[in-house]
Design a protein around this motif. Sequence first.
Motif, PDB file in Angstrom:
ATOM      1  N   SER A   1       0.832  -1.319  -0.201  1.00  2.00           N
ATOM      2  CA  SER A   1       0.020  -0.020  -0.100  1.00  2.00           C
ATOM      3  C   SER A   1       0.921   1.249  -0.062  1.00  2.00           C
ATOM      4  CB  SER A   1      -1.051   0.072   1.160  1.00  2.00           C
ATOM      5  OG  SER A   1      -0.255  -0.116   2.565  1.00  2.00           O
ATOM      6  N   VAL A   2       0.305   2.398  -0.404  1.00  2.00           N
ATOM      7  CA  VAL A   2       0.794   3.825  -0.461  1.00  2.00           C
ATOM      8  C   VAL A   2       0.470   4.209   0.904  1.00  2.00           C
ATOM      9  CG1 VAL A   2       1.367   6.011  -1.453  1.00  2.00           C
ATOM     10  CG2 VAL A   2       1.286   3.841  -2.796  1.00  2.00           C
ATOM     11  N   ALA A   3       1.323   5.083   1.847  1.00  2.29           N
ATOM     12  CA  ALA A   3       0.728   5.478   3.217  1.00  2.29           C
ATOM     13  C   ALA A   3       0.906   6.896   3.276  1.00  2.29           C
ATOM     14  CB  ALA A   3       1.223   4.549   4.154  1.00  2.29           C
ATOM     15  N   VAL A   4       0.159   7.543   4.162  1.00  2.00           N
ATOM     16  CA  VAL A   4       0.637   8.951   4.676  1.00  2.00           C
ATOM     17  C   VAL A   4       0.628   8.776   6.242  1.00  2.00           C
ATOM     18  CG1 VAL A   4      -0.249  11.296   4.902  1.00  2.00           C
ATOM     19  CG2 VAL A   4      -0.329   9.950   2.842  1.00  2.00           C
ATOM     20  N   TYR A   5       1.495   9.284   6.713  1.00  2.00           N
ATOM     21  CA  TYR A   5       1.707   9.236   8.269  1.00  2.00           C
ATOM     22  C   TYR A   5       1.198  10.782   8.961  1.00  2.00           C
ATOM     23  CZ  TYR A   5       4.026   9.714  12.978  1.00  2.00           C
ATOM     24  OH  TYR A   5       4.302   9.997  14.143  1.00  2.00           O
TER      25      TYR A   5
ATOM     26  N   GLU B   1      16.240  10.902  11.154  1.00  2.00           N
ATOM     27  CA  GLU B   1      16.779   9.672  10.926  1.00  2.00           C
ATOM     28  C   GLU B   1      15.821   8.556  11.587  1.00  2.00           C
ATOM     29  OE1 GLU B   1      18.461  11.623  14.870  1.00  2.00           O
ATOM     30  OE2 GLU B   1      17.925  12.193  12.770  1.00  2.00           O
ATOM     31  N   ARG B   2      14.950   9.069  12.114  1.00  2.00           N
ATOM     32  CA  ARG B   2      13.932   8.113  12.945  1.00  2.00           C
ATOM     33  C   ARG B   2      13.064   8.067  11.836  1.00  2.00           C
ATOM     34  NH1 ARG B   2      17.261   6.413  16.095  1.00  2.00           N
ATOM     35  NH2 ARG B   2      17.423   6.767  18.377  1.00  2.00           N
ATOM     36  N   TYR B   3      12.570   8.940  11.163  1.00  2.00           N
ATOM     37  CA  TYR B   3      11.428   8.849  10.116  1.00  2.00           C
ATOM     38  C   TYR B   3      11.950   8.034   8.839  1.00  2.00           C
ATOM     39  CZ  TYR B   3       8.206   9.833   6.556  1.00  2.00           C
ATOM     40  OH  TYR B   3       7.407   9.765   5.477  1.00  2.00           O
ATOM     41  N   ALA B   4      13.392   8.016   8.565  1.00  2.00           N
ATOM     42  CA  ALA B   4      13.883   7.166   7.558  1.00  2.00           C
ATOM     43  C   ALA B   4      14.067   5.718   8.015  1.00  2.00           C
ATOM     44  CB  ALA B   4      15.422   7.675   7.368  1.00  2.00           C
ATOM     45  N   ALA B   5      14.339   5.582   9.331  1.00  2.00           N
ATOM     46  CA  ALA B   5      14.346   4.193   9.639  1.00  2.00           C
ATOM     47  C   ALA B   5      12.753   3.482   9.717  1.00  2.00           C
ATOM     48  CB  ALA B   5      14.748   3.919  10.991  1.00  2.00           C
ATOM     49  N   PHE B   6      11.936   4.484  10.109  1.00  2.00           N
ATOM     50  CA  PHE B   6      10.495   4.070   9.943  1.00  2.00           C
ATOM     51  C   PHE B   6      10.058   3.568   8.504  1.00  2.00           C
ATOM     52  CE2 PHE B   6       5.921   6.136   9.917  1.00  2.00           C
ATOM     53  CZ  PHE B   6       5.295   4.933  10.071  1.00  2.00           C
ATOM     54  N   ALA B   7      10.383   4.707   7.534  1.00  2.00           N
ATOM     55  CA  ALA B   7      10.024   4.301   6.047  1.00  2.00           C
ATOM     56  C   ALA B   7      10.868   2.961   5.416  1.00  2.00           C
ATOM     57  CB  ALA B   7      10.745   5.399   5.201  1.00  2.00           C
ATOM     58  N   ALA B   8      11.956   2.765   5.862  1.00  2.00           N
ATOM     59  CA  ALA B   8      12.775   1.613   5.444  1.00  2.00           C
ATOM     60  C   ALA B   8      11.999   0.197   5.784  1.00  2.00           C
ATOM     61  CB  ALA B   8      14.118   1.542   5.896  1.00  2.00           C
TER      62      ALA B   8
ATOM     63  N   ARG C   1       4.356   7.910   1.163  1.00  2.00           N
ATOM     64  CA  ARG C   1       4.101   8.983   0.173  1.00  2.00           C
ATOM     65  C   ARG C   1       5.381   9.750   0.308  1.00  2.00           C
ATOM     66  NH1 ARG C   1      -1.109  13.227  -0.317  1.00  2.00           N
ATOM     67  NH2 ARG C   1      -1.921  11.604  -0.919  1.00  2.00           N
ATOM     68  N   THR C   2       5.970  10.288   1.335  1.00  2.00           N
ATOM     69  CA  THR C   2       6.931  10.969   1.504  1.00  2.00           C
ATOM     70  C   THR C   2       8.169  10.259   1.902  1.00  2.00           C
ATOM     71  OG1 THR C   2       5.512  13.049   2.424  1.00  2.00           O
ATOM     72  CG2 THR C   2       7.919  13.044   3.158  1.00  2.00           C
ATOM     73  N   THR C   3       9.175  10.251   0.987  1.00  2.00           N
ATOM     74  CA  THR C   3      10.347   9.296   1.428  1.00  2.00           C
ATOM     75  C   THR C   3      11.298   9.884   2.817  1.00  2.00           C
ATOM     76  OG1 THR C   3      11.982  10.578   0.061  1.00  2.00           O
ATOM     77  CG2 THR C   3      10.501   8.659  -0.954  1.00  2.00           C
ATOM     78  N   GLY C   4      12.190   9.256   3.159  1.00  2.00           N
ATOM     79  CA  GLY C   4      13.027   9.659   4.133  1.00  2.00           C
ATOM     80  C   GLY C   4      13.851  11.089   3.719  1.00  2.00           C
ATOM     81  N   GLU C   5      14.256  11.132   2.402  1.00  2.00           N
ATOM     82  CA  GLU C   5      15.157  12.236   2.139  1.00  2.00           C
ATOM     83  C   GLU C   5      14.082  13.246   1.927  1.00  2.00           C
ATOM     84  OE1 GLU C   5      16.256  15.052  -0.758  1.00  2.00           O
ATOM     85  OE2 GLU C   5      14.751  13.507  -1.321  1.00  2.00           O
ATOM     86  N   GLN C   6      12.947  13.332   1.481  1.00  2.31           N
ATOM     87  CA  GLN C   6      11.899  14.311   1.312  1.00  2.31           C
ATOM     88  C   GLN C   6      11.455  14.809   2.770  1.00  2.31           C
ATOM     89  OE1 GLN C   6       9.078  12.199  -1.063  1.00  2.31           O
ATOM     90  NE2 GLN C   6       9.697  13.142  -3.017  1.00  2.31           N
ATOM     91  N   TYR C   7      11.471  13.951   3.559  1.00 11.07           N
ATOM     92  CA  TYR C   7      10.966  14.423   4.940  1.00 11.07           C
ATOM     93  C   TYR C   7      11.940  15.125   5.568  1.00 11.07           C
ATOM     94  CZ  TYR C   7       9.770  14.067  10.111  1.00 11.07           C
ATOM     95  OH  TYR C   7       9.361  14.286  11.184  1.00 11.07           O
ATOM     96  N   ARG C   8      13.234  15.031   5.448  1.00 15.12           N
ATOM     97  CA  ARG C   8      14.604  15.841   5.876  1.00 15.12           C
ATOM     98  C   ARG C   8      14.382  16.982   5.351  1.00 15.12           C
ATOM     99  NH1 ARG C   8      19.023  14.915   8.665  1.00 15.12           N
ATOM    100  NH2 ARG C   8      18.870  12.708   8.791  1.00 15.12           N
ATOM    101  N   ARG C   9      14.154  17.198   4.050  1.00 17.94           N
ATOM    102  CA  ARG C   9      14.340  18.411   3.254  1.00 17.94           C
ATOM    103  C   ARG C   9      13.071  19.237   3.704  1.00 17.94           C
ATOM    104  NH1 ARG C   9      13.513  17.675  -2.514  1.00 17.94           N
ATOM    105  NH2 ARG C   9      13.832  20.084  -2.514  1.00 17.94           N
ATOM    106  N   ALA C  10      11.812  18.782   4.008  1.00 19.34           N
ATOM    107  CA  ALA C  10      10.590  19.514   4.530  1.00 19.34           C
ATOM    108  C   ALA C  10      10.926  19.872   6.069  1.00 19.34           C
ATOM    109  CB  ALA C  10       9.505  18.943   4.307  1.00 19.34           C
ATOM    110  N   HIS C  11      11.598  18.937   6.606  1.00 22.18           N
ATOM    111  CA  HIS C  11      11.337  19.240   8.283  1.00 22.18           C
ATOM    112  C   HIS C  11      12.641  19.839   8.769  1.00 22.18           C
ATOM    113  CE1 HIS C  11      10.523  17.944  12.357  1.00 22.18           C
ATOM    114  NE2 HIS C  11      11.559  17.271  12.445  1.00 22.18           N
ATOM    115  N   GLU C  12      13.612  20.044   8.137  1.00 24.46           N
ATOM    116  CA  GLU C  12      14.925  20.680   8.496  1.00 24.46           C
ATOM    117  C   GLU C  12      15.013  22.057   7.668  1.00 24.46           C
ATOM    118  OE1 GLU C  12      18.187  18.386   8.847  1.00 24.46           O
ATOM    119  OE2 GLU C  12      17.182  16.749  10.018  1.00 24.46           O
ATOM    120  N   LEU C  13      15.003  23.057   8.207  1.00 27.99           N
ATOM    121  CA  LEU C  13      15.447  24.346   7.402  1.00 27.99           C
ATOM    122  C   LEU C  13      16.595  24.243   6.271  1.00 27.99           C
ATOM    123  CD1 LEU C  13      15.093  27.979   8.680  1.00 27.99           C
ATOM    124  CD2 LEU C  13      17.219  27.551   7.474  1.00 27.99           C
TER     125      LEU C  13
END
Length: 283
Positions: free
Chosen positions: A58-62, A70-77, A87-99
Amino acid sequence: MLLIVPADPLRPGRPDAHFAPEARAAWEAGVEVTLVDHDALVRGEDMARAVSRMPAESVAVYRGWMLRSERYAAFAAALAERGVALRTTGEQYRRAHELPGWYPDLLGWTPPSAWTAGSRRDDFDRARRALGGGAAVLRDYVKSMKHHWHEAAFIADLDDGDAAWRVASRFLDLRGDDLVGGLVLRRFEPFTTAEVRTWWVDGACVLTGAHPDSPHDAPPEAFDPAPVGASVAALGLPFVTVDLTLRADGVWRVVELGDGQVSDRPRTVEPGVFVDALFRPSA
């Protein structure tokens, strides 16, 4: 589509109370909802157990509490091992989450900024000099201490290195182990309105409303997020929030961009409206 929300820590078979209204609205709209052990995600332990309730393929939204990148990336993995793609990859999450991830694409829309890769005084002084003199607001890659404005957020004059470092030291004391990345200095700009929170899916603004810190301050009638749209779309991020406010000279400015999965929904935005806006583009 699948919606993942944190389980109630005391009643793990139920959604966390903070996210239960969204979970209920999603279920009523025909979106499958499942639960995750947020504490396990934060600890980074036994990720396989934390995601064991997830249906495969499935495709998911959290929608849940904030996670370090780093925790989100482990979650995604861990989800990927079960055939679940966020829907949001670990790399995309970091780019959005960190200034530092989103700042370069929003130059001209947001206050000039400089940052460090840690918390050393010499690195702080280099960032301070790079930004130049004048007033600034201090934060780390994801969070300020605006509720401790005068002691840990506002720097009256960047040219006064010792005074600036006292603010930074207090900020570091208050953030402690929660510090993310390094120290960020943002040019102080005078704002005249409450922040407006806008929600964007695949580069399109799907919802506009109040900010959770001022839920009863509706956006001005003339507010239009369209001018910043091209810059937000250029980020290529699937689900983000953009908080804007009006500067004293009448120019709208981006105060913050964040990953939409961990951005709070103000109580004045009905959960059904929110869920419809979030999932409609993927329907």
